[in-house]
Design an enzyme around this catalytic site. Structure first.
Site, PDB file in Angstrom:
ATOM      1  NE  ARG A  31       0.847   1.604   4.228  1.00 40.44           N
ATOM      2  CZ  ARG A  31       2.154   1.852   4.197  1.00 40.44           C
ATOM      3  NH1 ARG A  31       2.781   2.028   3.053  1.00 40.44           N
ATOM      4  NH2 ARG A  31       2.859   1.919   5.320  1.00 40.44           N
ATOM      5  CD  GLU A  37       2.376   9.268   6.033  1.00 41.34           C
ATOM      6  OE1 GLU A  37       2.159   8.205   6.653  1.00 41.34           O
ATOM      7  OE2 GLU A  37       2.154   9.391   4.818  1.00 41.34           O
ATOM      8  CG  ASP A  40      -1.111   5.426  12.434  1.00 48.15           C
ATOM      9  OD1 ASP A  40      -0.469   6.437  12.802  1.00 48.15           O
ATOM     10  OD2 ASP A  40      -0.571   4.344  12.163  1.00 48.15           O
ATOM     11  N   GLY A 127      10.977  -3.763   3.139  1.00 48.32           N
ATOM     12  CA  GLY A 127      11.542  -2.685   3.938  1.00 48.32           C
ATOM     13  C   GLY A 127      11.561  -1.341   3.229  1.00 48.32           C
ATOM     14  N   GLY A 129       8.914   0.676   2.828  1.00 47.22           N
ATOM     15  CA  GLY A 129       7.849   1.579   3.255  1.00 47.22           C
ATOM     16  C   GLY A 129       6.537   1.357   2.516  1.00 47.22           C
ATOM     17  CB  SER A 131       2.796  -2.091   3.983  1.00 47.48           C
ATOM     18  OG  SER A 131       2.526  -2.587   5.278  1.00 47.48           O
ATOM     19  CB  SER A 132       7.107  -6.020   1.980  1.00 41.52           C
ATOM     20  OG  SER A 132       7.975  -5.923   3.097  1.00 41.52           O
ATOM     21  CG  ASP A 177       0.741  -0.434   6.944  1.00 41.51           C
ATOM     22  OD1 ASP A 177       0.266   0.701   6.778  1.00 41.51           O
ATOM     23  OD2 ASP A 177       1.917  -0.638   7.316  1.00 41.51           O
TER      24      ASP A 177
HETATM   25  P1  ADP Z   1       7.834  -2.747   4.953  1.00 39.43           P
HETATM   26  O1  ADP Z   1       6.604  -3.320   5.533  1.00 39.43           O
HETATM   27  O2  ADP Z   1       7.788  -1.270   4.843  1.00 39.43           O
HETATM   28  O3  ADP Z   1       8.219  -3.370   3.651  1.00 39.43           O
HETATM   29  P2  ADP Z   1       8.975  -3.909   7.313  1.00 39.43           P
HETATM   30  O4  ADP Z   1      10.300  -3.760   7.949  1.00 39.43           O
HETATM   31  O5  ADP Z   1       7.759  -3.591   8.104  1.00 39.43           O
HETATM   32  O6  ADP Z   1       9.031  -3.048   5.971  1.00 39.43           O
HETATM   33  O7  ADP Z   1       8.786  -5.394   6.796  1.00 39.43           O
HETATM   34  C1  ADP Z   1       9.806  -5.999   6.046  1.00 39.43           C
HETATM   35  C2  ADP Z   1      10.043  -7.415   6.599  1.00 39.43           C
HETATM   36  O8  ADP Z   1       8.909  -8.252   6.291  1.00 39.43           O
HETATM   37  C3  ADP Z   1      11.217  -8.097   5.936  1.00 39.43           C
HETATM   38  O9  ADP Z   1      12.431  -7.756   6.564  1.00 39.43           O
HETATM   39  C4  ADP Z   1      10.861  -9.563   6.124  1.00 39.43           C
HETATM   40  O10 ADP Z   1      11.146  -9.982   7.442  1.00 39.43           O
HETATM   41  C5  ADP Z   1       9.340  -9.557   5.968  1.00 39.43           C
HETATM   42  N1  ADP Z   1       8.968  -9.838   4.565  1.00 39.43           N
HETATM   43  C6  ADP Z   1       8.235  -9.041   3.771  1.00 39.43           C
HETATM   44  N2  ADP Z   1       8.056  -9.605   2.556  1.00 39.43           N
HETATM   45  C7  ADP Z   1       8.678 -10.796   2.582  1.00 39.43           C
HETATM   46  C8  ADP Z   1       8.885 -11.855   1.636  1.00 39.43           C
HETATM   47  N3  ADP Z   1       8.402 -11.779   0.395  1.00 39.43           N
HETATM   48  N4  ADP Z   1       9.578 -12.925   2.042  1.00 39.43           N
HETATM   49  C9  ADP Z   1      10.060 -13.000   3.296  1.00 39.43           C
HETATM   50  N5  ADP Z   1       9.931 -12.053   4.212  1.00 39.43           N
HETATM   51  C10 ADP Z   1       9.261 -10.939   3.868  1.00 39.43           C
HETATM   52 MG    MG Z   2       5.902  -2.950   7.511  1.00 38.59          MG
END
Ligand code: ADP
Ligand code: MG
Length: 390
Positions: A31, A37, A40, A127, A129, A131-132, A177
């Site tokens: 997202r 900003e 929340d 990582g 930003g 929201s992976s 998120d």
């Molecule tokens: P953001 O949410 O902004 O991308 P975060 O630090 O909150 O950053 O989350 C990133 C973490 O989520 C990664 O370091 C990992 O631990 C986990 N992660 C996200 N996507 C994956 C993926 N495709 N495979 C494995 N771990 C993942």
């Molecule tokens: Mg995150």
């Protein structure tokens, strides 16, 4: 690559890894917050959208049966192994805690997916930003639902994922998120009231505009300590105003109490009160397809975050300045930092037919100003999590 092509790609990768096609395929998006900003935790409104970048999971039962849930991620060396016959706890393998927390949340509701072989591939940058982490949680939750052949309430699903991030990953995130990854809808933004948790879909279907997200590719470490400090300052301001949170405050009331407040606390509160107003206004402007007005609100949001809230950084400011210099004639309506600040991404509202020219200018300008490479993604508002196969 659209979602259909992406799922086919992940299905092929699953087949390569496991020698058979997957029985289930699910996806959940990352997202971007368009405006609202640092709101929340002040109980106000945020206006994010799901983006066309997804965590996709392909899965099947293990051929030999059993209760082990294995997840191989194309982004990680080590696979996550969860024994679903036992209570699920945290693991030293950090990334596995996101899916672990989700599986534990479903177990607490009496839903157990049982043993699975899963291949995970995400196009949301890790990582960055965008929201992976929520995409990973919500795709896990969507897989558990698909395997169990049932669906839980979307709000509960989002809260279950948030709880996984709090309790298993140790990240005290808000609700935005996970809400938008679950509830996003194609060609809509999601206006989320962080107090009542009510959501409203805001249509944005004009094909002539889209969002351009630029990753500064820097992250300054002061983010975590500054975050706690901002929260405390907001609470201090609310308490001087005699209110439960800044959500209830008005600009007039703040002005009246100015003399009782430390200058920094005053500016923090001014950001929050102004940003909540801008977010509600932006939802109206977007509904009316008034792009110049929406863009102006985004620039105002950036200035407020830079000067009053002081969470921007030189690299984000550089990108916003470049966007401003490209201007309306070059197809840029507005631009701002997005996310917690001190690095990460900016988001710009742009004319779709100018995207490639703007991308070139942003990349070249950023390199010239900072010596760094930017990563640029275009996206229209995407749909939320879904089952693609199964
Ligand atoms: P953001 O949410 O902004 O991308 P975060 O630090 O909150 O950053 O989350 C990133 C973490 O989520 C990664 O370091 C990992 O631990 C986990 N992660 C996200 N996507 C994956 C993926 N495709 N495979 C494995 N771990 C993942
Ligand atoms: Mg995150």
């Amino acid at each position: 690559m659209n979602l259909q092509e992406l799922s086919e790609h992940v299905a092929r990768e699953f087949e390569k890894a496991f020698g058979r096609p997957p029985r289930w395929i699910v996806a959940a998006p990352g997202r971007v917050n368009v405006i609202g900003e640092h709101i929340d935790y002040n109980d106000g409104f945020v206006l994010p959208m799901a983006i066309e970048y997804y965590a996709v999971m392909a899965a099947d039962r293990p051929p030999g049966g059993g209760a082990m849930l294995h997840i191989r991620s194309t982004a990680q060396k080590e696979a996550a192994s969860i024994d679903t016959s036992k209570p699920v706890t945290t693991s030293p393998l950090k990334w596995s805690n996101y899916p672990r927390g989700v599986v534990a949340g479903f177990a607490a509701r009496g839903l157990n997916p049982g043993g699975l072989d899963v291949l995970l591939h995400s196009t949301v940058p890790l990582g960055g930003g965008l929201s992976s982490s929520a995409a990973l949680e919500v795709s896990t939750a969507t897989l558990v639902e698909a395997v169990a052949g049932t669906k839980i309430d979307p709000v509960e699903k989002a809260l279950l994922c948030q709880k996984a991030e709090h309790e298993f990953a140790g990240v005290p995130c808000g609700i935005m998120d996970q809400f938008v990854s679950v509830m996003g809808r194609q060609s809509h933004l999601l206006l989320l009231d962080c107090r009542s948790r009510k959501t409203e879909l805001v249509p944005m279907s004009d094909p002539s505009v889209e969002l351009l997200i630029t990753n500064t590719n820097v992250r300054h470490e002061l983010g975590i300590s500054q975050y706690a400090r901002r929260r405390a300052q907001c609470e201090a301001a609310a308490s001087i105003l005699g209110l439960p949170s800044l959500r209830d405050a008005s600009a007039d009331a703040l002005e009246k109490h100015k003399s009782q407040m430390d200058g920094e606390v005053f500016r923090r509160a001014r950001h929050v009160i102004g940003e909540i107003e801008r977010t509600v206004q932006a939802a109206e402007s977007i509904r009316a397809s008034n792009w110049p007005e929406t863009g102006a609100l985004m620039y105002a949001s950036h200035r407020s975050l830079r000067d009053d809230y002081e969470v921007s950084c030189a690299e984000m400011d550089a990108l916003v300045e470049i966007a401003e210099s490209i201007g309306l004639d070059g197809g840029v309506y507005g631009c701002r930092m997005t996310g917690g600040g001190f690095g990460g991404c900016t988001v710009a509202l742009v004319k779709s037919d100018s995207v490639s020219a703007i991308t070139k200018k942003l990349a070249a300008g950023y390199k010239a100003k900072t010596g760094l490479e930017a990563t640029i993604f275009g996206s229209r508002p995407a749909g939320g999590a879904r089952v693609i196969k199964g």
